[in-house]
Scaffold this motif. Structure first.
Motif, short mmCIF file in Angstrom:
data_model
loop_
_atom_site.label_atom_id
_atom_site.label_comp_id
_atom_site.label_asym_id
_atom_site.label_seq_id
_atom_site.Cartn_x
_atom_site.Cartn_y
_atom_site.Cartn_z
N CYS A 92 0.81 -1.22 0.00
CA CYS A 92 0.00 0.00 0.00
C CYS A 92 0.84 1.28 0.00
CB CYS A 92 -0.95 -0.01 1.19
SG CYS A 92 -2.25 -1.28 1.08
N PRO A 93 1.94 1.35 0.77
CA PRO A 93 2.74 2.59 0.72
C PRO A 93 3.26 2.91 -0.67
CG PRO A 93 3.32 1.30 2.66
CD PRO A 93 2.40 0.45 1.84
N LEU A 94 3.72 1.91 -1.41
CA LEU A 94 4.22 2.16 -2.77
C LEU A 94 3.11 2.73 -3.64
CD1 LEU A 94 6.21 1.95 -5.14
CD2 LEU A 94 5.41 -0.41 -5.45
N MET A 95 1.93 2.13 -3.59
CA MET A 95 0.83 2.64 -4.40
C MET A 95 0.47 4.05 -3.99
SD MET A 95 -1.23 2.20 -6.87
CE MET A 95 -0.80 0.49 -7.22
N ALA A 96 0.56 4.35 -2.69
CA ALA A 96 0.27 5.71 -2.22
C ALA A 96 1.30 6.71 -2.76
CB ALA A 96 0.26 5.74 -0.70
N VAL A 97 2.56 6.31 -2.88
CA VAL A 97 3.59 7.19 -3.44
C VAL A 97 3.29 7.50 -4.90
CG1 VAL A 97 6.01 7.33 -4.12
CG2 VAL A 97 5.41 6.51 -1.85
N LEU A 98 2.81 6.51 -5.64
CA LEU A 98 2.55 6.71 -7.06
C LEU A 98 1.42 7.71 -7.31
CD1 LEU A 98 2.86 3.05 -8.42
CD2 LEU A 98 4.59 4.86 -8.33
N GLY A 99 0.61 7.97 -6.30
CA GLY A 99 -0.45 8.96 -6.43
C GLY A 99 -0.24 10.17 -5.56
N ALA A 100 0.99 10.38 -5.09
CA ALA A 100 1.27 11.45 -4.13
C ALA A 100 1.49 12.79 -4.81
CB ALA A 100 2.49 11.07 -3.30
N LYS A 101 0.44 13.29 -5.41
CA LYS A 101 0.50 14.60 -6.07
C LYS A 101 -0.80 15.35 -5.79
CE LYS A 101 0.62 16.66 -10.72
NZ LYS A 101 0.61 16.37 -12.18
N ARG A 102 -0.64 16.57 -5.32
CA ARG A 102 -1.83 17.38 -5.06
C ARG A 102 -2.49 17.76 -6.40
NH1 ARG A 102 2.11 20.08 -1.67
NH2 ARG A 102 1.80 19.53 0.51
N PRO A 103 -3.81 17.87 -6.46
CA PRO A 103 -4.76 17.66 -5.37
C PRO A 103 -5.35 16.24 -5.33
CG PRO A 103 -5.88 18.67 -7.21
CD PRO A 103 -4.45 18.47 -7.66
N GLN A 104 -4.96 15.37 -6.27
CA GLN A 104 -5.60 14.06 -6.34
C GLN A 104 -5.09 13.08 -5.29
OE1 GLN A 104 -3.66 15.37 -8.72
NE2 GLN A 104 -2.44 13.82 -9.80
N ASN A 105 -4.10 13.49 -4.47
CA ASN A 105 -3.53 12.55 -3.51
C ASN A 105 -4.54 12.10 -2.47
OD1 ASN A 105 -3.17 15.40 -2.68
ND2 ASN A 105 -2.29 14.52 -0.82
N ARG A 106 -5.51 12.95 -2.15
CA ARG A 106 -6.52 12.54 -1.15
C ARG A 106 -7.43 11.46 -1.71
NH1 ARG A 106 -7.02 15.97 3.25
NH2 ARG A 106 -5.77 17.88 3.14
N GLY A 107 -7.98 11.69 -2.88
CA GLY A 107 -8.84 10.68 -3.48
C GLY A 107 -8.09 9.42 -3.87
N TRP A 108 -6.80 9.54 -4.09
CA TRP A 108 -5.98 8.38 -4.49
C TRP A 108 -5.95 7.30 -3.41
CZ3 TRP A 108 -3.94 6.90 -9.01
CH2 TRP A 108 -2.97 5.89 -8.99
N GLN A 109 -6.18 7.69 -2.17
CA GLN A 109 -6.12 6.70 -1.09
C GLN A 109 -7.21 5.63 -1.24
OE1 GLN A 109 -3.29 7.05 0.37
NE2 GLN A 109 -3.19 9.01 -0.72
#
Length: 314
Positions: A92-109
């Motif tokens: 899960c942390p790796l997948m979270a890094v791949l979406g770690a860009k504002r503003p979509q990082n919140r919905g990416w979770q």
């Protein structure tokens, strides 16, 4: 020296399936402590979510070791299946890094949570069909796990944290050995399946510790030869922090954007993962104040989506 002798030498003291290994619990706890310390440093960045997922994974690894092994004989046959359910949380942390860009990082979770649920499907199906049967993953699922392991390795191998990425990937392989290799229970016992899991814990905890130690040491900043290159030291330090934190995938994307701007504005330098390099390597580059300001403005426009908004200290 045959395989049996080597395995006995390496796997001395392996715990039984229904015995708690205190060293695994200690490894998971230490990794969680290192992550908790690092969380304060990145709280205002988009790395906050990946580290929170990492904390959750540490808790679940400790739970899988501490609770499942003391739940009685009925649960004993299901332990490998239950373990898989908790172990896949480490992706899960790796997948979270791949979406770690504002503003979509919140919905990416929600994407990260969906990945976890998807990875647990084989374990859920196995428990529903025959709780006492050994979990056997289809080839597609094995390939998917291998892909996730390799993605994590490749994302951080070209960064300062390569020394941690290698043992972490090996630790993942050891943790999932029973699930990703076509071994029968007798072969797994020969290889010391429980000890392989222990080494998986130790290697991953050690990797987290290496990253923590690296965060305490000051990064050396080297620039190409040229005039007034010290004007780019803050920008280079900022770029290297981004590369090491978010990994090679985001680095490649933002590097292309910066170099597009460099080409349009006819900068005499280009950005590489390791830093700025002259377009003409045979000539000294003069870094004017205007060029340094333009580089900083370009980084501001791109990195605010990842780092702290007031990041300027280089």
């Amino acid at each position: 020296m045959n395989v049996t002798v080597v395995s006995n030498m390496l796997l001395l003291g392996a715990p039984a399936l229904n015995e708690i290994d205190p060293f695994r619990l200690c490894a998971a706890g230490m990794a969680g402590a290192f992550i908790l310390i690092g969380l304060r440093q990145v709280w205002e960045t988009t790395l906050r979510a990946p580290l929170l997922w990492s904390l959750l994974a540490c808790f679940l690894l400790a739970y899988a070791e501490g609770n499942l092994t003391t739940s009685g004989e009925e649960t004993l046959q299901r332990i490998p299946t239950y373990r898989y359910f908790y172990y896949v949380s480490i992706f899960c942390p790796l997948m979270a890094v791949l979406g770690a860009k504002r503003p979509q990082n919140r919905g990416w979770q929600w994407i990260v949570l969906s990945l976890w649920v998807t990875l647990t499907i084989p374990a859920i199906q196995s428990l529903l069909d025959d709780p006492t049967a050994r979990l056997v993953l289809p080839g597609m699922w094995k390939g998917f796990l291998w892909l996730l392991i390799m993605m994590g390795l490749l994302n951080y191998l070209p960064t300062r944290h390569w020394l941690a990425a290698l043992p972490f990937a090996i630790g993942q392989v050891f943790l999932f050995w029973e699930y990703i290799f076509p071994v029968r229970p007798s072969s797994l016992e020969l290889l010391g399946g429980e000890k392989l899991i222990s080494w998986g814990y130790y290697l991953m905890a050690g990797a987290v510790g290496i990253v923590w130690l690296q965060s305490l040491t000051k990064r050396s900043v080297n620039l190409e030869k040229g005039q007034h290159v010290e004007r780019l030291v803050p920008q280079l330090g900022r770029w290297l922090r981004f590369r090491d934190g978010w990994g090679a995938f985001w680095t490649a994307r933002l590097m292309a954007r910066v170099n597009q701007t460099a080409e349009l504005q006819k900068w005499p330098i280009r950005l590489w993962p390791s830093g700025f390099k002259a377009v003409d390597e045979s000539a000294d580059v003069e870094i004017t104040e205007e060029l340094a300001a333009s580089v900083e403005k370009t980084l501001d426009a791109l990195l605010w989506r990842f780092e702290r908004v007031d990041e300027r200290d280089g």
